[in-house]
Design an enzyme around this catalytic site. Structure first.
Site, short mmCIF file in Angstrom:
data_model
loop_
_atom_site.label_atom_id
_atom_site.label_comp_id
_atom_site.label_asym_id
_atom_site.label_seq_id
_atom_site.Cartn_x
_atom_site.Cartn_y
_atom_site.Cartn_z
N ASP A 79 119.18 -4.22 11.65
CA ASP A 79 120.20 -3.28 11.17
C ASP A 79 120.89 -2.67 12.39
O ASP A 79 121.02 -3.34 13.43
CB ASP A 79 119.58 -2.22 10.24
CG ASP A 79 120.58 -1.66 9.24
OD1 ASP A 79 121.31 -0.72 9.60
OD2 ASP A 79 120.66 -2.17 8.10
N ASP A 80 121.32 -1.45 12.29
CA ASP A 80 122.14 -0.83 13.36
C ASP A 80 121.33 -0.68 14.67
O ASP A 80 120.10 -0.80 14.68
CB ASP A 80 122.60 0.54 12.86
CG ASP A 80 123.87 1.02 13.55
OD1 ASP A 80 124.29 0.39 14.53
OD2 ASP A 80 124.43 2.04 13.09
N LYS A 156 125.16 -8.13 7.43
CA LYS A 156 125.43 -6.90 6.66
C LYS A 156 126.58 -6.20 7.36
O LYS A 156 126.45 -5.84 8.54
CB LYS A 156 124.19 -6.01 6.65
CG LYS A 156 124.42 -4.59 6.13
CD LYS A 156 123.09 -3.81 6.09
CE LYS A 156 123.29 -2.32 5.84
NZ LYS A 156 122.01 -1.58 5.81
N ASP A 158 128.74 -3.04 7.52
CA ASP A 158 128.82 -1.65 7.12
C ASP A 158 130.28 -1.17 7.19
O ASP A 158 131.16 -1.93 7.64
CB ASP A 158 127.91 -0.82 8.04
CG ASP A 158 127.29 0.36 7.32
OD1 ASP A 158 127.84 0.77 6.28
OD2 ASP A 158 126.28 0.89 7.80
N SER A 190 129.01 -3.51 2.50
CA SER A 190 128.77 -2.11 2.16
C SER A 190 130.00 -1.45 1.56
O SER A 190 129.97 -0.27 1.20
CB SER A 190 128.32 -1.33 3.41
OG SER A 190 127.16 -1.90 3.94
N ARG A 215 126.27 -3.16 -1.35
CA ARG A 215 125.71 -1.84 -1.59
C ARG A 215 126.70 -1.05 -2.44
O ARG A 215 127.86 -0.92 -2.09
CB ARG A 215 125.49 -1.13 -0.25
CG ARG A 215 124.28 -1.65 0.55
CD ARG A 215 123.00 -1.01 0.05
NE ARG A 215 123.18 0.43 -0.07
CZ ARG A 215 123.19 1.27 0.97
NH1 ARG A 215 122.96 0.84 2.17
NH2 ARG A 215 123.41 2.56 0.79
N ASP A 219 122.56 5.64 0.47
CA ASP A 219 121.42 5.11 1.24
C ASP A 219 120.10 5.57 0.62
O ASP A 219 119.95 6.75 0.26
CB ASP A 219 121.44 5.67 2.67
CG ASP A 219 122.53 5.03 3.51
OD1 ASP A 219 123.33 4.25 2.99
OD2 ASP A 219 122.55 5.34 4.73
C1 GLA Z 1 124.71 3.30 6.87
C2 GLA Z 1 124.12 2.25 5.94
C3 GLA Z 1 122.62 2.17 6.16
C4 GLA Z 1 122.34 1.82 7.60
C5 GLA Z 1 122.99 2.82 8.53
C6 GLA Z 1 122.90 2.42 9.98
O1 GLA Z 1 124.31 4.58 6.55
O2 GLA Z 1 124.40 2.54 4.60
O3 GLA Z 1 122.07 1.19 5.30
O4 GLA Z 1 122.81 0.52 7.88
O5 GLA Z 1 124.37 3.02 8.22
O6 GLA Z 1 123.50 3.32 10.85
#
Ligand code: GLA
Length: 424
Positions: A79-80, A156, A158, A190, A215, A219
């Site tokens: 992820d991030d 993914k 975002d 997202s 999504r 979150d």
């Molecule tokens: C957003 C996304 C999360 C995650 C964070 C990472 O909030 O919805 O799922 O990926 O960013 O910073």
């Protein structure tokens, strides 16, 4: 005239947005770093839990060696906070050199060597939500090519730090750019979550054409309140959401948090059962190195996974919201089977719920049997009007697998999902 036909056909083909990558015909399964490991980049004091190549290699090892992969959990997803704070001198995204010294390509090779797939995270906008370099509209093709060159299997994307019209342009463009790489890369968008998740701002037909999953909502975090809020939102908006799902296109209520700190045993069972009913992607965000046997048992429940992965690929619905605080959910499955979940919103004591399929308005085979997917308890030779009673614990669920005729429960419980007989 003929020479005109070819350019027109080519033009039409290039306008088609369809992702059409043939991926994720059933909801994807795997592991995703965010909910559990967040943006922990402190590898000096917390080397085992920081976002680094070691974390993803550890999780790949666990998925491959502890029975997860065989059950379908095949994605290891970053992820991030994986990237360096700046693009390189050629303007390309690069992984943080201290935390990913071998680079993403080597990590992908490692993950592939275990028979798994690697997912990565990007953001359509100036920065990622965590403040790392994002993908602005002009960088979409470049970044898609970079991900493909690394051998990544899923993205993914975002949506922090971009506005609605940039998103409306960027998500379809990234879908096309991924297709153009020639590498099958699943696409998680997202986008709808940034637009409130509902029409008219969200176009689910379009999403189904350009993304494999998306999504819709907030979150998830490590609490029952969060999980319950998500379930209730999906229930409240199911008329919009349910028809949007199908093979290769899934609503994503976010990660499974089973194995962390916020859910009781009953609540963990509820999350897994509801995610299976919702045909949701099953991305665990937990620590597979330390997960308990009890939680593993929930996440590795073969019958639940079979329900999640049913080839009819129909998202289930809440069919009854009782005054008694019990919601009844149902997902139709292939071969005249179905899953029925009794989900408690109560906070007092186990509730004895007596009903029948006729009372629930569910069309049933002439004679059927049911199996409680967690306890293994069987109900045999029932008819449409036969009464049965389930006992639902506070914030818990009773999930029944319903199938025509008689069937030995042990046979169903112990087999690998793909080895189940086709029930007619
Ligand atoms: C957003 C996304 C999360 C995650 C964070 C990472 O909030 O919805 O799922 O990926 O960013 O910073």
């Amino acid at each position: 005239m003929e020479f005109l036909v070819v350019p027109v056909v080519l033009l039409l083909a290039s306008c088609v947005l369809s992702l059409d990558n043939g991926l994720m015909r059933t909801p994807p399964m795997g592991w995703l770093a965010w909910e559990r490991f967040r943006c922990n980049i402190d590898c000096l004091t917390d080397p085992k839990n920081c976002i680094s190549e070691h974390l993803f290699m550890d999780m790949a090892d666990r998925l491959a060696e502890d029975g997860w992969k065989e059950l379908g959990y095949q994605y290891v997803n970053i992820d991030d906070c994986w990237a360096a704070k700046e693009r390189d001198s050629q303007g390309l995204l690069v992984a943080d050199p201290l935390r990913f010294p071998s680079g993403i390509k080597a990590l992908a090779q490692y993950v592939h060597s275990k028979g798994l797939k690697l997912g990565i995270y990007g953001d359509l906008g100036t920065y990622t939500c965590g403040g790392y370099p994002g993908t602005t509209l002009d960088m979409i093709d470049t970044d898609a090519r970079t991900f493909a060159s690394w051998g990544v299997d899923m993205l993914k994307l975002d949506g922090c730090y971009s506005n609605s019209s940039e998103k409306a342009m960027g998500y379809p463009l990234m879908s096309r750019a991924l297709n153009a790489t020639g590498r099958p890369i699943a696409f998680s968008c997202s986008w709808p979550a940034y637009e409130g998740g509902l029409p008219p701002r969200v176009n689910y037909t379009l999403l189904g054409e350009i993304c494999n999953l998306w999504r819709n909502y907030d979150d998830i975090s490590d609490s029952w309140e969060s999980v319950r809020g998500i379930i209730n939102w999906y229930g409240a908006h199911q008329d919009v959401l349910q028809p949007a799902a199908g093979p290769g296109r899934w609503n994503d209520p976010d990660m499974l948090i089973i194995g962390n700190f916020g859910l009781s045993h009953e609540q963990s069972k509820s999350q897994m059962a509801l995610w299976a009913i919702l045909a949701a992607p099953l991305f665990m965000s937990n620590d597979l190195r330390t997960i308990s046997r009890e939680d593993t048992y929930i996440l590795q429940n073969k019958l639940l996974i079979r329900i999640s992965q049913d080839p009819l690929a129909i998202q289930g619905r809440m069919i009854l919201k009782g005054k008694n605080g019990i919601q009844v959910w149902m997902r139709p499955l292939s071969s005249s089977t179905m899953a029925i979940g009794f989900f408690s919103q109560r906070a007092d004591m186990p509730y004895h719920y007596t009903t029948s399929l006729s009372q629930l308005n569910i069309t049933a085979p002439r004679m059927f049997s049911m199996l409680d997917v967690y306890s293994g308890r069987g109900f045999h030779n029932l008819e449409f009007d036969s009464k049965f009673t389930v006992t639902v614990n506070p914030s818990g669920v009773v999930m029944l697998y319903v199938y025509p005729g008689e069937q030995q429960q042990q046979q169903l419980l112990n087999r690998r999902p793909e080895a189940y007989p086709v029930l007619m």
